[in-house]
Design an enzyme around this catalytic site. Structure first.
Site, PDB file in Angstrom:
ATOM      1  N   HIS A  65       0.817  -1.219   0.000  1.00  0.00           N
ATOM      2  CA  HIS A  65       0.000   0.000   0.000  1.00  0.00           C
ATOM      3  C   HIS A  65       0.848   1.265   0.000  1.00  0.00           C
ATOM      4  CE1 HIS A  65       0.122   1.284   4.329  1.00  0.00           C
ATOM      5  NE2 HIS A  65       0.165  -0.004   4.613  1.00  0.00           N
ATOM      6  N   ASP A 174       5.820   2.723   6.479  1.00  0.00           N
ATOM      7  CA  ASP A 174       4.584   1.941   6.474  1.00  0.00           C
ATOM      8  C   ASP A 174       3.575   2.700   5.605  1.00  0.00           C
ATOM      9  OD1 ASP A 174       2.286   0.548   6.998  1.00  0.00           O
ATOM     10  OD2 ASP A 174       2.113   1.180   9.083  1.00  0.00           O
ATOM     11  N   GLU A 206      -5.129   1.563   2.719  1.00  0.00           N
ATOM     12  CA  GLU A 206      -4.933   0.492   3.704  1.00  0.00           C
ATOM     13  C   GLU A 206      -4.996   1.027   5.125  1.00  0.00           C
ATOM     14  OE1 GLU A 206      -2.796  -2.351   6.367  1.00  0.00           O
ATOM     15  OE2 GLU A 206      -2.429  -0.216   5.993  1.00  0.00           O
ATOM     16  N   GLU A 207      -4.472   2.222   5.339  1.00  0.00           N
ATOM     17  CA  GLU A 207      -4.402   2.761   6.701  1.00  0.00           C
ATOM     18  C   GLU A 207      -5.775   3.132   7.264  1.00  0.00           C
ATOM     19  OE1 GLU A 207      -1.949   2.646   8.574  1.00  0.00           O
ATOM     20  OE2 GLU A 207      -0.164   2.524   7.323  1.00  0.00           O
ATOM     21  N   ASP A 229       3.833  -5.878   3.516  1.00  0.00           N
ATOM     22  CA  ASP A 229       3.615  -4.786   4.456  1.00  0.00           C
ATOM     23  C   ASP A 229       4.784  -4.732   5.435  1.00  0.00           C
ATOM     24  OD1 ASP A 229       2.289  -2.785   6.138  1.00  0.00           O
ATOM     25  OD2 ASP A 229       0.415  -3.483   5.249  1.00  0.00           O
ATOM     26  N   HIS A 316       4.317   4.006  13.018  1.00  0.00           N
ATOM     27  CA  HIS A 316       3.394   5.141  13.027  1.00  0.00           C
ATOM     28  C   HIS A 316       3.973   6.351  13.759  1.00  0.00           C
ATOM     29  CE1 HIS A 316      -0.594   2.981  11.832  1.00  0.00           C
ATOM     30  NE2 HIS A 316       0.403   2.721  11.001  1.00  0.00           N
TER      31      HIS A 316
END
Length: 352
Positions: A65, A174, A206-207, A229, A316
């Site tokens: 993603h 990410d 995706e998030e 991922d 994150h």
């Protein structure tokens, strides 16, 4: 990793791509992949798809993603300060004192996340995003509205850094590393006599909702799908390995084990790793993977899936950190596994 490979990765990482606003990064991905793909496709979700052997009946979908977590403006006050909510898994503590790029409807502007000075009481221990705000230097709501609308997105204003020529650190690894990996796998496979169809997809959303992965798998109807991922590295101070496992940078790609994962795909990946004399690591996904694999698995008549992850520190945060060696090894693993497919493999775990 060659300089050209690294330059492409850095280009992706330097391109703001918050969930729901991935158009610019997808265009750059397409521009890179079109040089070696047999076909380029897009869909109404915003996915970018590079294809090899589009007529092959056995189809392998690789999904990485392109979207990153972000802040979303939900109020502009009378003094011109921007208040915000999260678009994806934002950690409020990581936002404190950060510079941000506001992707405003009226132009891109820089701001800072303001915070009450410690001399004036500071932040409460249990603060959340509602206690923070963005200061762009506007003097009024009217001035702010020339640049910003409700719903505009903001990303941390950081640049990727190379640490000791072995690690890469920055925001949004990410999972723009995954988008990079699937492109590089396709590039390498284009130089080989591949007997199956390969669909490298830079997915969106995706998030937030994984809708891009659903659109991709529903449209392609793959024989098998692999989500590329990131997963939580636990090799830094303060992590409880008894609770979270022992995942380390430079110890190889991470394979998932659990109910959603097709055992036969994992065996193919393990054989490829053995052929390469490559170490792999394992993580547990007992019920769900929390990745694009979950949505792809439930499309059409059902899709056998697996998950190959890159170990990532500081998930994150604005300084997510991964190993360049692990990125190269994940590419090599996937290339070797897919290049070895004949197209006659059964993925039914009850069949020999």
């Amino acid at each position: 990793m060659t300089k050209a490979n690294l330059d492409f990765l850095l280009e992706l990482l330097n391109t703001p791509s918050p969930s729901s606003m991935e158009m610019e990064i997808q265009k750059k991905w397409i521009n890179y992949v079109k040089e070696f793909a047999d076909e380029i496709r897009t869909d109404n979700a915003g996915n970018a798809i590079g294809v090899l052997n589009p007529d092959a009946p056995f189809k392998v979908l690789l999904a990485g993603h392109a979207d990153e977590i972000a802040l979303v403006v939900n109020r502009i006050d009378d003094e011109g300060y921007l208040h915000f909510d999260k678009m994806g898994g934002i950690n409020p503590k990581a936002a404190v004192g950060m510079r941000v790029t506001v992707l405003g409807a009226g132009g891109t502007v820089t701001g800072v996340t303001g915070v009450n000075a410690q001399h004036h009481g500071g932040l409460k221990n249990d603060f959340d995003l509602a206690d923070l705000f963005i200061d762009c230097g506007f003097k009024s709501k009217e001035e702010a509205e020339k640049y910003v609308q409700i719903g505009d997105l903001c990303v941390y204003k950081t640049e990727p850094e190379i640490l000791m020529e072995r690690y890469i650190a920055g925001r949004g690894l990410d999972n723009r590393t995954g988008s990079f990996i699937v492109a590089e796998v396709l590039k390498r496979l284009a130089e080989k006599d591949v007997k199956v169809g390969v669909y490298a997809v830079s997915t969106v959303n995706e998030e937030t909702n994984m809708g891009g992965a659903y659109f991709a798998a529903a449209g392609i109807e793959p024989t098998m799908a692999i989500a590329c991922d990131v997963t939580f590295a636990t090799d830094y101070p303060g992590v409880n390995k008894n609770k979270h496992g022992d995942i380390r940078l430079e110890k190889g790609p991470v394979l998932a084990k659990g109910a959603p994962i097709n055992i036969k795909i994992n065996k193919l990946l393990e054989k490829a790793a053995k052929d390469l004399d490559m170490h792999v690591q394992y993580e547990l996904t007992p019920r769900m993977t929390g990745t694009d694999a979950d949505k792809m698995r439930l499309t059409g008549k059902g899709v056998p899936v697996s998950l190959v992850s890159l170990p990532l520190r500081y998930m994150h945060s604005p300084v997510e950190t991964a190993s360049l060696q692990d990125i190269d090894e994940e590419i090599e693993l996937l290339v070797t596994m897919i290049a070895g497919l004949t197209g006659s493999e059964s993925l039914n775990p009850l069949e020999d």
